[in-house]
Write a protein that holds these residues in place. Structure first.
Motif, PDB file in Angstrom:
ATOM      1  N   UNK A 108      70.764  46.294  -9.111  1.00  0.00           N
ATOM      2  CA  UNK A 108      71.364  48.062  -8.933  1.00  0.00           C
ATOM      3  C   UNK A 108      72.686  47.919  -8.542  1.00  0.00           C
ATOM      4  N   UNK A 109      73.026  46.810  -7.445  1.00  0.00           N
ATOM      5  CA  UNK A 109      74.372  47.120  -6.993  1.00  0.00           C
ATOM      6  C   UNK A 109      74.836  45.490  -6.820  1.00  0.00           C
ATOM      7  N   UNK A 110      76.139  45.453  -7.075  1.00  0.00           N
ATOM      8  CA  UNK A 110      76.785  44.119  -6.947  1.00  0.00           C
ATOM      9  C   UNK A 110      78.105  44.418  -5.790  1.00  0.00           C
ATOM     10  N   UNK A 111      78.207  43.550  -4.717  1.00  0.00           N
ATOM     11  CA  UNK A 111      78.980  43.681  -3.797  1.00  0.00           C
ATOM     12  C   UNK A 111      80.079  42.451  -3.775  1.00  0.00           C
ATOM     13  N   UNK A 112      81.135  42.698  -3.954  1.00  0.00           N
ATOM     14  CA  UNK A 112      82.007  41.272  -4.247  1.00  0.00           C
ATOM     15  C   UNK A 112      82.895  41.429  -3.324  1.00  0.00           C
ATOM     16  N   UNK A 113      83.248  40.317  -2.704  1.00  0.00           N
ATOM     17  CA  UNK A 113      84.085  40.206  -1.275  1.00  0.00           C
ATOM     18  C   UNK A 113      85.502  40.095  -1.922  1.00  0.00           C
ATOM     19  N   UNK A 114      86.382  41.172  -1.416  1.00  0.00           N
ATOM     20  CA  UNK A 114      87.709  40.906  -1.946  1.00  0.00           C
ATOM     21  C   UNK A 114      88.464  41.623  -0.544  1.00  0.00           C
ATOM     22  N   UNK A 115      89.526  40.896  -0.381  1.00  0.00           N
ATOM     23  CA  UNK A 115      89.993  41.037   1.053  1.00  0.00           C
ATOM     24  C   UNK A 115      91.502  41.947   0.659  1.00  0.00           C
ATOM     25  N   UNK A 116      91.963  41.832  -0.433  1.00  0.00           N
ATOM     26  CA  UNK A 116      93.230  42.330  -0.525  1.00  0.00           C
ATOM     27  C   UNK A 116      93.375  42.642  -2.060  1.00  0.00           C
ATOM     28  N   UNK A 117      94.142  43.534  -2.614  1.00  0.00           N
ATOM     29  CA  UNK A 117      94.514  43.683  -4.239  1.00  0.00           C
ATOM     30  C   UNK A 117      95.515  42.770  -4.279  1.00  0.00           C
ATOM     31  N   UNK A 118      96.259  42.247  -3.457  1.00  0.00           N
ATOM     32  CA  UNK A 118      97.081  41.280  -3.775  1.00  0.00           C
ATOM     33  C   UNK A 118      96.413  39.942  -3.805  1.00  0.00           C
ATOM     34  N   UNK A 119      96.598  39.437  -4.958  1.00  0.00           N
ATOM     35  CA  UNK A 119      95.699  38.143  -5.112  1.00  0.00           C
ATOM     36  C   UNK A 119      96.035  36.977  -4.293  1.00  0.00           C
ATOM     37  N   UNK A 120      97.268  37.016  -4.244  1.00  0.00           N
ATOM     38  CA  UNK A 120      97.848  35.797  -3.529  1.00  0.00           C
ATOM     39  C   UNK A 120      97.324  35.951  -1.771  1.00  0.00           C
ATOM     40  N   UNK A 121      97.288  37.048  -1.111  1.00  0.00           N
ATOM     41  CA  UNK A 121      96.874  37.088   0.180  1.00  0.00           C
ATOM     42  C   UNK A 121      95.313  36.850   0.004  1.00  0.00           C
ATOM     43  N   UNK A 122      94.621  37.562  -0.966  1.00  0.00           N
ATOM     44  CA  UNK A 122      93.079  37.016  -0.963  1.00  0.00           C
ATOM     45  C   UNK A 122      92.824  35.377  -1.232  1.00  0.00           C
ATOM     46  N   UNK A 123      93.827  34.911  -2.028  1.00  0.00           N
ATOM     47  CA  UNK A 123      93.409  33.467  -2.094  1.00  0.00           C
ATOM     48  C   UNK A 123      93.698  32.811  -1.031  1.00  0.00           C
ATOM     49  N   UNK A 124      94.582  33.327  -0.039  1.00  0.00           N
ATOM     50  CA  UNK A 124      95.198  32.539   1.195  1.00  0.00           C
ATOM     51  C   UNK A 124      93.982  32.657   2.147  1.00  0.00           C
ATOM     52  N   UNK A 125      93.531  34.089   2.293  1.00  0.00           N
ATOM     53  CA  UNK A 125      92.187  34.247   3.235  1.00  0.00           C
ATOM     54  C   UNK A 125      90.982  33.411   2.648  1.00  0.00           C
ATOM     55  N   UNK A 126      90.697  33.210   1.643  1.00  0.00           N
ATOM     56  CA  UNK A 126      89.483  32.541   1.162  1.00  0.00           C
ATOM     57  C   UNK A 126      89.602  31.222   0.492  1.00  0.00           C
ATOM     58  N   UNK A 127      90.819  30.620   0.676  1.00  0.00           N
ATOM     59  CA  UNK A 127      91.109  29.396   0.665  1.00  0.00           C
ATOM     60  C   UNK A 127      91.153  28.601  -0.485  1.00  0.00           C
ATOM     61  N   UNK A 128      90.862  29.418  -1.446  1.00  0.00           N
ATOM     62  CA  UNK A 128      90.711  28.680  -2.971  1.00  0.00           C
ATOM     63  C   UNK A 128      91.757  29.630  -3.991  1.00  0.00           C
ATOM     64  N   UNK A 129      92.753  28.823  -4.460  1.00  0.00           N
ATOM     65  CA  UNK A 129      93.531  29.678  -5.637  1.00  0.00           C
ATOM     66  C   UNK A 129      92.652  30.013  -6.808  1.00  0.00           C
TER      67      UNK A 129
END
Length: 323
Positions: A108-129
């Motif tokens: 019924x609901x999917x919740x995805x972790x996304x910390x920034x619409x700037x993909x480079x910033x999200x990748x840096x926070x999440x540690x995987x390119x």
């Protein structure tokens, strides 16, 4: 008066494939003797026998999509007629086929972790390119094939590395017709750190540095909420974030009550049932029915501990905030 569970979090695996800066669960190995899918189905039947279908179930982890046959579990929960079934995921393993399968299984609901619409910033926070692009692609796949999905959402942790991009993220989510739920950064998970971690540890860089800046951001999000942008937080919670960021060691402990022993429970990968992550197990679904576990002496003892607990718990500011 203790209510029957209305919400159940099932943590199917503590493994994860990302390397997040604010969570070290990725250091976990696969736990020995994890529940297999048939055992999870028996646990779900035990839950329904106790609560009836009026219980919401969230499948989470670690990364739940690392669990084999987890889509079959989603389908089973839906067929059992539960109020709803949702999943929290980092989105890294979702391709077109996976998105379609989850949507068709009854999610019924999917919740995805996304910390920034700037993909480079999200990748840096999440540690995987590439982690950011994976989430963006997953949102597109679910948008194209919604199936049973009633809501597509993102979860965003507010912290210093992404603070300048939060407004753009909220606007992007609104334009993309998805919901966004904000959380305040807390002590990194799975590490033993002092309460002063945000000041004098190697992780202090995660903590917002300027109180005025964070308050202005939260005021802007409150305005967005009032203007109709689909922000999952209540205005009261966004206001509470201001108090928390002003002094994290004072706010929760002195001004919040905890209801963790009432109306909700969690089941871990090996079947251990808990009311509170800090208070240990109250039973195991392999050995007992959930109803018996819920009313057991260990459960009552944990509830007494919760009543008198003065721990500065991050659950009360984020996932289990109560007005």
């Amino acid at each position: 008066m203790i209510r029957k569970p209305k919400f159940c979090s099932i943590e199917v695996s503590y493994e994860c494939i990302l390397r997040c800066k604010m969570c070290y669960m990725w250091k976990n190995q696969r736990m020995p003797d994890e529940l297999n899918i048939d055992e999870w189905k028996r646990a779900i039947c035990s839950l329904k026998k106790f609560t009836g279908p009026n219980c919401s179930i969230n499948i989470t982890g670690g990364e739940p999509l690392l669990k084999k046959q987890v889509i079959d579990l989603v389908k089973f929960i839906n067929q059992e007629g539960f109020l709803d079934v949702s999943m929290t995921t980092n989105g890294f393993l979702i391709d077109k086929e996976m998105a379609r399968s989850l949507s068709d299984a009854g999610l019924r609901m999917i919740s995805l972790s996304l910390d920034s619409s700037n993909q480079q910033i999200h990748d840096n926070i999440r540690g995987v390119p590439g982690a950011g692009k994976k989430v963006m692609d997953a949102i597109e796949y679910f948008s194209l094939h919604r199936g049973s999905l009633e809501k597509i959402g993102i979860q965003t942790i507010i912290m210093e590395p992404n603070i300048d991009t939060i407004i753009d993220l909220a606007k992007w989510a609104d334009k993309s017709k998805i919901s966004v739920y904000f959380m305040a950064v807390v002590k990194p998970l799975c590490l033993l750190l002092p309460d002063t971690w945000h000041i004098d540890s190697e992780f202090a860089y995660l903590w917002p540095k300027e109180e005025k800046k964070i308050n202005n951001l939260l005021d802007a999000l409150i305005k967005f909420k009032k203007d109709g942008i689909d922000i999952g937080n209540s205005i009261a919670q966004l206001e509470a974030f201001k108090c928390y960021f002003a002094d994290p060691n004072e706010f929760v402990k002195k001004k919040r009550n905890c209801r963790m022993g009432d109306g909700m429970l969690k089941i871990g990968p090996q079947g251990e049932v808990a009311l509170c992550a800090e208070k240990g197990s109250i039973g195991n679904v392999r050995k007992n029915e959930i109803e018996d576990i819920w009313w057991s002496e260990p459960a009552n003892r944990v509830r007494e501990e919760i009543d008198s607990c003065r721990m500065n718990c991050p659950q009360l500011i984020n996932c289990y905030f109560e007005e």
